[in-house]
Every structure is written in structure tokens, then in C-alpha cells.
Write a protein that holds these residues in place. Structure first.
Motif, PDB file in Angstrom:
ATOM      1  N   ASN A   8       0.851  -1.188   0.000  1.00 29.00           N
ATOM      2  CA  ASN A   8       0.000   0.000   0.000  1.00 29.00           C
ATOM      3  C   ASN A   8       0.885   1.236   0.000  1.00 29.00           C
ATOM      4  N   CYS A   9       0.575   2.177  -0.907  1.00 28.60           N
ATOM      5  CA  CYS A   9       1.408   3.366  -1.073  1.00 28.60           C
ATOM      6  C   CYS A   9       0.599   4.630  -0.833  1.00 28.60           C
ATOM      7  N   GLU A  10       1.315   5.685  -0.386  1.00 32.43           N
ATOM      8  CA  GLU A  10       0.694   6.987  -0.204  1.00 32.43           C
ATOM      9  C   GLU A  10       1.760   8.064  -0.339  1.00 32.43           C
ATOM     10  N   PHE A  11       1.307   9.278  -0.679  1.00 31.08           N
ATOM     11  CA  PHE A  11       2.225  10.409  -0.760  1.00 31.08           C
ATOM     12  C   PHE A  11       2.513  10.940   0.639  1.00 31.08           C
ATOM     13  N   VAL A  12       3.739  11.410   0.828  1.00 30.80           N
ATOM     14  CA  VAL A  12       4.164  11.955   2.120  1.00 30.80           C
ATOM     15  C   VAL A  12       4.695  13.360   1.891  1.00 30.80           C
ATOM     16  N   GLY A  13       4.081  14.331   2.528  1.00 25.74           N
ATOM     17  CA  GLY A  13       4.526  15.710   2.367  1.00 25.74           C
ATOM     18  C   GLY A  13       4.306  16.196   0.946  1.00 25.74           C
ATOM     19  N   SER A  14       5.158  17.124   0.494  1.00 24.14           N
ATOM     20  CA  SER A  14       5.013  17.707  -0.837  1.00 24.14           C
ATOM     21  C   SER A  14       5.901  17.045  -1.879  1.00 24.14           C
ATOM     22  N   SER A  15       6.851  16.203  -1.458  1.00 23.74           N
ATOM     23  CA  SER A  15       7.781  15.652  -2.443  1.00 23.74           C
ATOM     24  C   SER A  15       8.253  14.250  -2.069  1.00 23.74           C
ATOM     25  N   GLY A  16       7.395  13.463  -1.481  1.00 24.38           N
ATOM     26  CA  GLY A  16       7.813  12.111  -1.125  1.00 24.38           C
ATOM     27  C   GLY A  16       6.654  11.132  -1.173  1.00 24.38           C
ATOM     28  N   PHE A  17       6.970   9.845  -1.110  1.00 22.95           N
ATOM     29  CA  PHE A  17       5.944   8.801  -1.039  1.00 22.95           C
ATOM     30  C   PHE A  17       6.499   7.653  -0.203  1.00 22.95           C
ATOM     31  N   ARG A  18       5.575   6.816   0.284  1.00 22.59           N
ATOM     32  CA  ARG A  18       5.961   5.700   1.144  1.00 22.59           C
ATOM     33  C   ARG A  18       5.040   4.525   0.864  1.00 22.59           C
TER      34      ARG A  18
END
Length: 421
Positions: free
Chosen positions: A345-355
Motif C-alpha cells: 500500500n502506497c501513499e504520498f508523504v509531504g510535498s515531495s515524497g511517497f511511502r
């Protein structure tokens, strides 16, 4: 026949009853007495009501004064910032307050950091007369948080319980010693012994001249093959088991007020067992060492003991370049290469990252699949480094193969990939 009339004596006529004049006089005296009693009762009621109003006004003034005194830091004092509010009680009160810095010498020898707080409560009584109560107090312009830190430090220095702790602070120089030189030397030696300390390290002992007594605990429950655990220890922390090794508890060494503690808990395991925990942020190194990083309060870490640990795979990524061209309002889609493996499962983190984080799966499994991004305006994703091996397809597909451990992916968003992007 001759009739004789008896003569009545004067005393007999007086006993016949009151005259009308006498009755009127008695009634007038009684009426005057009753009117006086009614007036006295009314005055008593007014005085009682005024006393109740004064008591409540005094309580309201004390309440506001306590609020003005309950600042946390010096910058919170409402200096020269008068205020007013309305309070409803047995009557309608108006409360006014202000804090001022008195002129030099107004408080005698008091330091310049002393302020004067004054609270006035006004109201109108039942007769329409204006009444007021004034309560004033002195405020010491100092930070209570510093006093709290000194209190904790002093308690730690005594090594005693709260109820029996005692200490004193001597800010005088050696030149102020009275008597012979032996008293000064004794005081100097005592201070030296106190500062050196035999039961704590340098970083644990001193804070503004005191030894601090702040400690944290790390505790948790053990599940699985807990009978295979023989012991637990750490540097700067003392540990013990309880409940037939169902749980453990560790207490750190003293740290500075408001500081953090970092360290390791090493478990003595038998039969090739290992510690397991799939909670994000919990680090287990070399299968038997729990890493604690920067706790600032009591922490709870639950662990299980087994031959092999289910684990999660984490892929962290960063975006550079024209990051705004990536549609962060749409999810990152994941296509599993092997539907039987753990889901990612993936999601965006902040304005310039993903996890991306997988479900827990066995330690001998690997993950392989595609991460699909939505990119707008003809832009494309370009590989830009990282610890994982991956490839790019069709400007928005990231292929990751045979990932057995967590890693990173670095991407650049541009019109073209290569030297001229």
C-alpha cells in the motif's frame, strides 16, 4: 320601707378597667415597637445581602488574581494590558484588572522584577449605591518552568522521596565565609563531592549545578516462545521480568529535565529464537537487540519471540524536479507480480515524497511488482538513484523486482529523461 344605698370606695372604681385614652396610648407604644422591629429586620437583610455580595466579589477578585499569577513563562505576563469582564452571581459584577511595574523604590528593597497586580470588582447594591472590592498582590517576574526544573534537579540530588526531600542553594562566594578557614574548606570539599558524583555519569549528573532525577521506563509484553528468554540488560538502564516472563520493565538512568534517552535492550535468547515486532518505528537489530531512540516519556514496546519473524517491507521515495506535475490527488496504484505475496500500500508523504508498506509476510519471501503514478502535462518519471534496483516503463510505471528488504527510490519529474532533462 327605707332603702339604704351603699357607698363605693375610690379603689373599687379604679379596678373597673382601662379607659379609652389608656388603651390608645398602649396601642401607640406597641405600634412604635413593631415598626422599629420591622425596620431593624430590613436593615439586617440589606447588610446580610451586602456581606454576601462582598464575599463573592472578593472571591471573584482572588480568582482573577490567581489567573494573572499562573503564567508559565515571563513572556506570558499581561504587563500593561488591562482587561475587564462581566460575571453573574448573587448580583451583576464588573471585574477590572491591570498589572504595572512600580517606580523604583516603591517596594523598598524589592528587586526590579516585582510587579503589582490589582483586581477591582464593582456592583450596584439593592439601594442603588455603587460598591467595589479591590484585591492587589505582587508578582515576581521569573519563569516558573525554571523553578520546576530546579525542583526536580534538587530532588534528584537528595535521592529522597518527595515528602522527605530537603536541600539548600548557597549562592555566596568563598569570600563570604564567616569564621575560620576550615568552614569554607569543608563547604568547598562538600560542593566538590556533590558535583563529581559517584553514581552517575557526567551527562546525567549536572544541570545548572544540580543532579537531576528525571527517569523514564520502557516496558512491554512478551508473546510466543518467551520461555526461551534467559535475561535482559542494557547500558544505562536496569531491567527485570515479571509474570513468568510474560512482561518486562526497564528504568533508565537520570536524564536532564526535558531531555530524551536513547539506548539498547539486549535480550538473551536460546535455541535460535529471535525478537519480532511489526510496528513501524520499532527497530530490532541482530535479532535480539531492541533499539530505543530518543524517548521523552514512558514507552511501551510489545514483542514476540519465535524462530522466524513475519515482517513488513517498506519502500520510501523522494521526488525532485517538476514535482507539481505528479497527481498527488490520485492514489499510487500497485500491481503485484505474485498475487499470493503480501499486498503493498502506497501513499504520498509531504510535498515531495511517497511511502509504500506491505502487509506482514514470512522472512523468506520477497516482493515484486509495479508502482503506477499519475503524471500530467506530458511529464515523465526518471530514475535518479536510491538503494533499490528498479526500472521505469511508459514514463509512469516503476518496476521493482525481488525486494527482500526495505529501501529507497529517488525519482525526477521532467519532460525527458537523460542528460538533457
Amino acid at each position: 320601707m327605707v332603702r339604704r344605698l351603699a357607698k363605693r370606695s375610690p379603689g373599687h372604681r379604679a379596678q373597673a378597667g382601662l379607659t379609652l385614652v389608656e388603651a390608645l396610648i398602649a396601642f401607640a407604644v406597641l405600634a412604635i415597637g413593631l415598626l422599629s422591629l420591622v425596620g431593624f429586620h430590613g436593615a439586617s437583610q440589606r447588610e446580610l445581602a451586602l456581606a454576601r455580595a462582598r464575599a463573592e466579589a472578593s472571591a471573584l477578585a482572588e480568582q482573577k488574581l490567581h489567573e494573572l499569577q499562573s503564567f508559565v513563562d515571563v513572556g506570558d505576563i499581561p504587563l500593561n494590558d488591562p482587561g475587564t469582564d462581566a460575571v453573574a452571581g448573587v448580583t451583576a459584577f464588573t471585574r477590572r484588572w491591570e498589572i504595572e511595574r512600580p517606580a523604583d523604590g516603591a517596594f523598598g528593597d524589592a528587586p526590579a522584577s516585582v510587579l503589582l497586580a490589582e483586581v477591582t470588582v464593582d456592583w450596584t447594591d439593592s439601594l442603588g449605591q455603587e460598591q467595589s472590592v479591590v484585591v492587589a498582590s505582587e508578582l515576581l517576574e521569573t519563569s516558573p518552568t525554571q523553578d520546576a526544573e530546579r525542583l526536580l534537579a534538587a530532588l534528584g540530588a537528595t535521592g529522597a522521596a518527595w515528602s522527605t526531600a530537603s536541600w539548600e542553594v548557597d549562592e555566596e562566594s568563598e569570600d563570604d565565609c564567616s569564621g575560620d578557614d576550615s568552614s569554607c574548606a569543608s563547604s568547598s570539599e562538600s560542593d566538590s563531592d556533590s558535583e563529581s558524583g559517584d553514581d552517575c555519569s557526567e551527562e546525567d549528573c549536572d544541570i545548572d549545578g544540580y543532579r537531576n532525577g528525571t527517569r523514564y521506563t520502557v516496558s512491554g509484553n512478551l508473546d510466543g516462545d518467551r520461555s526461551e528468554v534467559d535475561g535482559i540488560e542494557g547500558d544505562g538502564i536496569s531491567c527485570s521480568f515479571s509474570g513468568g516472563r510474560r512482561s518486562y520493565s526497564c528504568e533508565t538512568s537520570p536524564v536532564a529535565a526535558g531531555g530524551t534517552w536513547s539506548g539498547e535492550l539486549a535480550f538473551d535468547l536460546r535455541g535460535g529464537r529471535r525478537l519480532c515486532n511489526d510496528e513501524f518505528g520499532v527497530v530490532i537489530r541482530d535479532r535480539d537487540t531492541l533499539v530505543i531512540d530518543g524517548i521523552s516519556e514512558d514507552a511501551t514496546v510489545d514483542l514476540s519471540v519465535s524462530r522466524s519473524c513475519p515482517r513488513k517491507l517498506i519502500i520510501e521515495g523522494s521526488l525532485t524536479g517538476e514535482v507539481g506535475r505528479v497527481r498527488t490527488d490520485r492514489p499510487i496504484r500497485v500491481r503485484e507480480q505474485d498475487p499470493g505475496s503480501a499486498n503493498m500500500n502506497c501513499e504520498f508523504v509531504g510535498s515531495s515524497g511517497f511511502r509504500c508498506e506491505s502487509n506482514a509476510f514470512s522472512s523468506n519471501q520477497k516482493w515484486e511488482g509495479l508502482l503506477v503514478f499519475a503524471v500530467k502535462g506530458g511529464r515523465r518519471l526518471c530514475p535518479n538513484g536510491g538503494s533499490l534496483d528498479y526500472e521505469m516503463y511508459d514514463r509512469r510505471f516503476i518496476e521493482v523486482g525481488d525486494v527482500g528488504s526495505s529501501g529507497t527510490i529517488q525519482l525526477r519529474v521532467a519532460r525527458r529523461c537523460g542528460d538533457d532533462d
